[in-house]
Design a protein around this motif. Sequence first.
Motif, mmCIF file in Angstrom:
data_model
loop_
_atom_site.group_PDB
_atom_site.id
_atom_site.type_symbol
_atom_site.label_atom_id
_atom_site.label_comp_id
_atom_site.label_asym_id
_atom_site.label_seq_id
_atom_site.Cartn_x
_atom_site.Cartn_y
_atom_site.Cartn_z
ATOM 1 N N ALA A 29 2.070 -39.603 -34.382
ATOM 2 C CA ALA A 29 3.056 -39.882 -33.332
ATOM 3 C C ALA A 29 2.431 -39.788 -31.949
ATOM 4 O O ALA A 29 2.727 -40.606 -31.058
ATOM 5 C CB ALA A 29 4.231 -38.915 -33.465
ATOM 6 N N HIS A 76 0.292 -42.888 -31.382
ATOM 7 C CA HIS A 76 1.132 -44.061 -31.094
ATOM 8 C C HIS A 76 1.722 -43.977 -29.690
ATOM 9 O O HIS A 76 1.828 -44.993 -28.992
ATOM 10 C CB HIS A 76 2.249 -44.140 -32.136
ATOM 11 C CG HIS A 76 3.074 -45.379 -32.042
ATOM 12 N ND1 HIS A 76 2.647 -46.617 -32.491
ATOM 13 C CD2 HIS A 76 4.324 -45.596 -31.533
ATOM 14 C CE1 HIS A 76 3.582 -47.524 -32.282
ATOM 15 N NE2 HIS A 76 4.615 -46.936 -31.703
ATOM 16 N N LEU A 77 2.095 -42.776 -29.295
ATOM 17 C CA LEU A 77 2.668 -42.582 -27.960
ATOM 18 C C LEU A 77 1.665 -42.928 -26.862
ATOM 19 O O LEU A 77 2.044 -43.399 -25.786
ATOM 20 C CB LEU A 77 3.146 -41.138 -27.821
ATOM 21 C CG LEU A 77 3.827 -40.746 -26.512
ATOM 22 C CD1 LEU A 77 5.126 -41.529 -26.340
ATOM 23 C CD2 LEU A 77 4.089 -39.248 -26.470
ATOM 24 N N LEU A 130 6.600 -47.018 -34.863
ATOM 25 C CA LEU A 130 6.252 -45.615 -35.123
ATOM 26 C C LEU A 130 6.767 -45.179 -36.484
ATOM 27 O O LEU A 130 6.060 -44.477 -37.236
ATOM 28 C CB LEU A 130 6.841 -44.732 -34.020
ATOM 29 C CG LEU A 130 6.673 -43.214 -34.220
ATOM 30 C CD1 LEU A 130 5.200 -42.839 -34.266
ATOM 31 C CD2 LEU A 130 7.400 -42.453 -33.120
#
Length: 726
Positions: free
Chosen positions: A562, A565-566, A584
């Motif tokens: 996560a 991806h952020l 996500l």
Amino acid sequence: MIISKDLFLLGDQDYLRLPKDEKRAMVRPAANNPRLESAPSAAIQLPGAEAPPRPLELVFCGLSVCVARRPVLRDVSGVVRPGELLAVMGPSGCGKTTLLNCLSGRTKLDAGWVRLNRERLSKRWKRRICYVLQQDIFFPDLTLRQTLEYAARLRLPDTLSHAQKMQCVDHIIDVLDLTACQDTIIGDYMKRGLSGGEKKRANIACELLTNPSLMLLDEPTSGLDSHSAYSLMRCLKRYAEKEGKTVVVTVHQPSSQIFHMFNKLLLLCNGQTAYFGEVSKVVDFFNNIGLTVIPQYNPADFILEQVKGSEEMKEKIIAASKDARRLPDYPQELLPEYYSNSVNVCDKYTMPKYDDSHLPANGNVGTSGCHCQGGSWTEARNGHSPHSSPSKTVKMCAVMETGAQNSVYSTIVTVGNDEGKLCLDNQSYASSSVSSSDDDMSWHWPTSFWTQFKVLSQRNFQEARPRMLSKLNWVQTVALGVMAGLLWFQLERKEEALHDIQGWMFFSTTYWMLFAHFGALSSFPPEREVINKERLSGAYRLSAYYLAKMVGELPLTITLPAVYHLISYPMLGFHSAAVFLTLLGFLLLNTVVAQSVGFFIGASCMDMQVSITISALYTLATQLFGGYLATNISPWLRWMQYLSMVHYAYQNMQIVEFSDGAPIECAVQTKFDACTNGTKHIPVQAILDAQGASLPLWANTLVLLLFLFLFRVLGYVVLRYFRRPK
């Protein structure tokens, strides 16, 4: 056992309603039975414990075990009473560990038997035996106190509150002198933690939490210096004497101080008994066969030198040990006729007319009355005199031990009104009070499924957090996210950049697939050892552990993907919050599926190299058939595409990105036929067809969920049926 007269004046329903302490008061040890007098009265009760377990007398006779047609043990016998410390000594390979495995029920016997309080070793007894392995198996990142607290919450019953369980932990820490190191991590070869002696005591402390009556310890002093070994054995000696425990330890070559702590010694030579008896008499035993111990010489060193001598010397010692069995002071429990003369079946009885002659004047049951194959039957009426009309009749049998020096009634059994019913099983009676059968008739898990799931989830989370969210993993994730974002920074939505956008998707899914897969693969072998040890001790259900592992590690599994991806996706080009969250979701789902596959392979393969090889083949095949590296796949190989978990996640990310995101403009020199018809943007279906996609979004998602469910179930099946600890 002396049986109170009040016991015969109660009906069966009235007796069952009595409190346990009143039941115990009705049946008490006979004052004239030396075997029962030798046992300590009761174990010291741990803080918060409901009731201390009754002391155990361990008797094993004629144990013989063969491994691969090679005899490891041959006719080994011994007896240990409560409060005694038995040392099993002998050279390496003589069968010391095998003997402990036999006593704990972990090794199948070829001949002989093991009895606890005259009862055959059964599955419910195995769960109650404390077996401290030679290896110190722990989770290295937990502190000593955390390890003991989790063990207490899992293995102490739910009837105790959390505060009472923590009192038990404090008590054990104080008894084993672990206060100074209770906040130190266990450690391993990579991380410095507890010392060798502290790990040994921590290993023992985990088993002592359940307040067992029988303790088996395999080489507890190995790897320790003389002072640490002496301190450890002194703790065990004090614990055995003060709390009435039966302790059996294997030692290789103890110091003279430690040797004289033992009450009894079992010396093994080539898998046979070279000596069994009091430690104080072992010197006389060797003197009698012409082997004189030199004054001021450690007896342990001397006797080990003798059993390591020539074959002629070994045979001489073994023959002398066999001759010692005919001496008057040899334990009666080890004689062949001791148990065969005890009455254990009452069948086809006929109830006599009740009269006062069945009860002696002193209120204790004697040998008079109607005997049924040695068992004394009597009839009692609740609340009425013997001559009045009974409102309830109960039939009871007192079994008399005729093989002991003093005939005593060892077991009381009530039966129903149907005649001809067996009152005692041939191998399951015990010389204990009536109340003991209330607690021991069946095995029950110490805690509920919900308690086990809750505690194991917390422990899995706490144990895996330093490993999965280490500083190096954080640095690696952040650096990789920044590099990926810079490499594919603000890509234009044109056909020329289409391949780069797809490259980010494929790289993200494959990298986190490999990260989660091999992370689960490398962490499972050491964890499997801890789980096997705890399962053998009956700490919790496998289903509770398995579900707790999935739930407890889930937040840790999805945290790093996560974060990646952020960081990387907004640098790629943020177009929609819905697209960002959906991508996500598929990235995390693919990561969890990959972890499930790694867990299944790790559980199936005992060899780490084999599991790595299988994992490498599967993950590389997954990438090759994912739909990005190769699009023109031969028809006879296309079926392998459907076994690729990356394929489904990668195709779903394309469907979401190109359907809900900004459209992709056609190039001047386009390769898509749809752009030649005057269309300015490439249709989504054309992009997917070029990648070989054949399933819609919902179907790809369903297949990923099926992968997740299938590999999780297969992992449980492997642990439950194929990798069960033996």
